[in-house]
Motif scaffolding. Structure first.
Motif, PDB file in Angstrom:
ATOM      1  N   VAL A 116       0.839  -1.206   0.000  1.00  0.00           N
ATOM      2  CA  VAL A 116       0.000   0.000   0.000  1.00  0.00           C
ATOM      3  C   VAL A 116       0.870   1.251   0.000  1.00  0.00           C
ATOM      4  CG1 VAL A 116      -1.664   1.357   1.348  1.00  0.00           C
ATOM      5  CG2 VAL A 116      -1.959  -1.116   1.117  1.00  0.00           C
ATOM      6  N   PHE A 117       1.921   1.244   0.820  1.00  0.00           N
ATOM      7  CA  PHE A 117       2.807   2.407   0.890  1.00  0.00           C
ATOM      8  C   PHE A 117       3.494   2.667  -0.454  1.00  0.00           C
ATOM      9  CE2 PHE A 117       7.140   4.049   1.418  1.00  0.00           C
ATOM     10  CZ  PHE A 117       6.847   5.306   1.938  1.00  0.00           C
ATOM     11  N   LEU A 118       3.985   1.607  -1.083  1.00  0.00           N
ATOM     12  CA  LEU A 118       4.645   1.763  -2.376  1.00  0.00           C
ATOM     13  C   LEU A 118       3.671   2.278  -3.438  1.00  0.00           C
ATOM     14  CD1 LEU A 118       6.871  -1.445  -2.445  1.00  0.00           C
ATOM     15  CD2 LEU A 118       7.629   0.906  -2.124  1.00  0.00           C
ATOM     16  N   LEU A 119       2.413   1.833  -3.344  1.00  0.00           N
ATOM     17  CA  LEU A 119       1.394   2.326  -4.268  1.00  0.00           C
ATOM     18  C   LEU A 119       1.110   3.808  -4.026  1.00  0.00           C
ATOM     19  CD1 LEU A 119      -0.667   1.748  -6.484  1.00  0.00           C
ATOM     20  CD2 LEU A 119      -2.291   1.057  -4.700  1.00  0.00           C
ATOM     21  N   VAL A 120       0.970   4.192  -2.752  1.00  0.00           N
ATOM     22  CA  VAL A 120       0.745   5.605  -2.406  1.00  0.00           C
ATOM     23  C   VAL A 120       1.933   6.446  -2.859  1.00  0.00           C
ATOM     24  CG1 VAL A 120       0.520   7.230  -0.476  1.00  0.00           C
ATOM     25  CG2 VAL A 120      -0.818   5.124  -0.491  1.00  0.00           C
ATOM     26  N   TYR A 121       3.142   5.926  -2.620  1.00  0.00           N
ATOM     27  CA  TYR A 121       4.364   6.643  -3.031  1.00  0.00           C
ATOM     28  C   TYR A 121       4.373   6.859  -4.552  1.00  0.00           C
ATOM     29  CZ  TYR A 121       9.344   7.636  -3.659  1.00  0.00           C
ATOM     30  OH  TYR A 121      10.536   8.210  -4.008  1.00  0.00           O
ATOM     31  N   THR A 122       3.962   5.829  -5.292  1.00  0.00           N
ATOM     32  CA  THR A 122       3.941   5.924  -6.752  1.00  0.00           C
ATOM     33  C   THR A 122       2.926   6.952  -7.235  1.00  0.00           C
ATOM     34  OG1 THR A 122       4.565   3.597  -6.925  1.00  0.00           O
ATOM     35  CG2 THR A 122       3.623   4.601  -8.882  1.00  0.00           C
ATOM     36  N   MET A 123       1.733   6.932  -6.637  1.00  0.00           N
ATOM     37  CA  MET A 123       0.646   7.789  -7.098  1.00  0.00           C
ATOM     38  C   MET A 123       0.757   9.226  -6.584  1.00  0.00           C
ATOM     39  SD  MET A 123      -2.551   5.130  -6.649  1.00  0.00           S
ATOM     40  CE  MET A 123      -3.740   6.338  -7.211  1.00  0.00           C
ATOM     41  N   GLU A 124       1.323   9.396  -5.382  1.00  0.00           N
ATOM     42  CA  GLU A 124       1.309  10.713  -4.735  1.00  0.00           C
ATOM     43  C   GLU A 124       2.700  11.327  -4.609  1.00  0.00           C
ATOM     44  OE1 GLU A 124      -1.459  12.006  -4.199  1.00  0.00           O
ATOM     45  OE2 GLU A 124      -2.932  10.417  -3.900  1.00  0.00           O
ATOM     46  N   TYR A 125       3.640  10.836  -5.380  1.00  0.00           N
ATOM     47  CA  TYR A 125       5.031  11.287  -5.260  1.00  0.00           C
ATOM     48  C   TYR A 125       5.164  12.794  -5.412  1.00  0.00           C
ATOM     49  CZ  TYR A 125      10.062  11.590  -6.135  1.00  0.00           C
ATOM     50  OH  TYR A 125      11.390  11.919  -6.072  1.00  0.00           O
ATOM     51  N   ASN A 126       4.394  13.373  -6.302  1.00  0.00           N
ATOM     52  CA  ASN A 126       4.505  14.814  -6.577  1.00  0.00           C
ATOM     53  C   ASN A 126       3.484  15.666  -5.833  1.00  0.00           C
ATOM     54  OD1 ASN A 126       6.660  14.527  -8.477  1.00  0.00           O
ATOM     55  ND2 ASN A 126       5.172  13.831 -10.000  1.00  0.00           N
ATOM     56  N   THR A 127       2.587  15.034  -5.074  1.00  0.00           N
ATOM     57  CA  THR A 127       1.528  15.796  -4.405  1.00  0.00           C
ATOM     58  C   THR A 127       1.639  15.800  -2.883  1.00  0.00           C
ATOM     59  OG1 THR A 127       0.064  13.859  -4.467  1.00  0.00           O
ATOM     60  CG2 THR A 127      -0.091  15.413  -6.296  1.00  0.00           C
TER      61      THR A 127
END
Length: 288
Positions: free
Chosen positions: A212-223
């Protein structure tokens, strides 16, 4: 075939035909140990697909034509690599070449990734790979990190079990009129006992949280700021331990009144409900 229909075909092969192949090999040829790794690998397949689609949400708008050469090459490669994967899984299941287990696990992962990419080539063509090779490579690296993390957690599950037991004891110490004691990985409250095995020790939930963290990191890296992502990871990691301890404590408390309810509904559903509520609440807080 349209892109959507080929996507359905890809899902059918990945989630229906391959599990049936595992089942057939397990049922007709090998012992029960051969079945162990199937759910783990398909969890990683799912994680890969979610990561890849999340990173490329315009994928479905592009056209990828079905090509006979790609179908033949990709199909033959897929069969070769999936058979290699079964071969390595056989060694892992029966602990052959135990000295080289880490290498066998690595090649098992590489073979299943190669089979996965071959299937993409067969169904969608090589253009999909050339268009999105960076995203595919990035997703594979993240999936491999999660795999290694899961294997490390599985190797120390007894130590994790002890930590969870300490947490349960602390929680139940607030009930002074109860009889509480532990033996090994067993804990007893009054006349009701449970064992804190590998699943309850947090191996699966911690591995899932990393996904889940890696997915959040991927999707929200710039936000989302790096600080908030770090807070999300630390609080999430610690929270999974606390959530497991609270879950087991509640199962013990309920079990002293209704054993079947505790070992049935509570044991089967409390974990994923707690996990989803906690992670979603934590994600909401860092997004604010």
């Amino acid at each position: 075939l349209t892109f959507k229909s080929r996507g359905v075909l890809f899902i059918i092969i990945t989630y229906l035909l391959l599990p049936l192949a595992y089942f057939a090999l397990n049922y007709y040829e090998f012992g029960p140990r051969f079945w162990v790794d199937i759910f783990e690998y398909y969890l990683f397949f799912t994680f890969f697909i979610i990561l890849f689609v999340a990173k490329n949400n315009n994928l479905i708008k592009k056209k990828y034509l079905l090509d006979k050469k790609n179908l033949l090459f990709g199909g033959i490669s897929f069969i070769f690599f999936i058979l290699a994967h079964f071969y390595f899984i056989f060694f892992i299941s029966y602990r052959l070449f135990a000295t080289y287990t880490s290498y066998v696990i690595f090649f098992s992962f590489i073979s299943v990734v190669a089979a996965f990419i071959s299937l993409l080539v067969a169904i969608f063509g090589t253009r999909l790979i050339t268009d999105y090779y960076k995203s595919i490579f990035f997703s594979i690296i993240l999936v491999y990190i999660q795999l290694i993390f899961s294997l490390i957690l599985a190797s120390i599950w007894k130590q994790l079990s002890e930590l969870i037991l300490h947490g349960v004891v602390i929680i139940l110490s607030f009930f002074p009129n109860s009889t509480l004691y532990t033996i090994g990985n067993m804990i007893t409250l009054n006349n009701f006992s449970v064992a804190v095995g590998q699943p309850c020790a947090g191996v699966y939930s911690l591995s899932l949280f990393l996904g889940v963290f890696l997915l959040v990191y991927t999707m929200e890296y710039n936000t989302i700021s790096r600080f908030r992502l770090a807070v999300f990871f630390i609080l999430g990691f610690l929270g999974v331990f606390i959530e497991n301890a609270v879950r087991i404590a509640l199962i013990l408390i309920v079990g002293t009144y209704d054993r079947e309810l505790a070992l049935g509904f509570f044991h089967s559903n409390l974990g994923w409900v707690f996990f989803c509520v906690y992670v979603l609440a934590l994600y909401y807080l860092i997004k604010r």
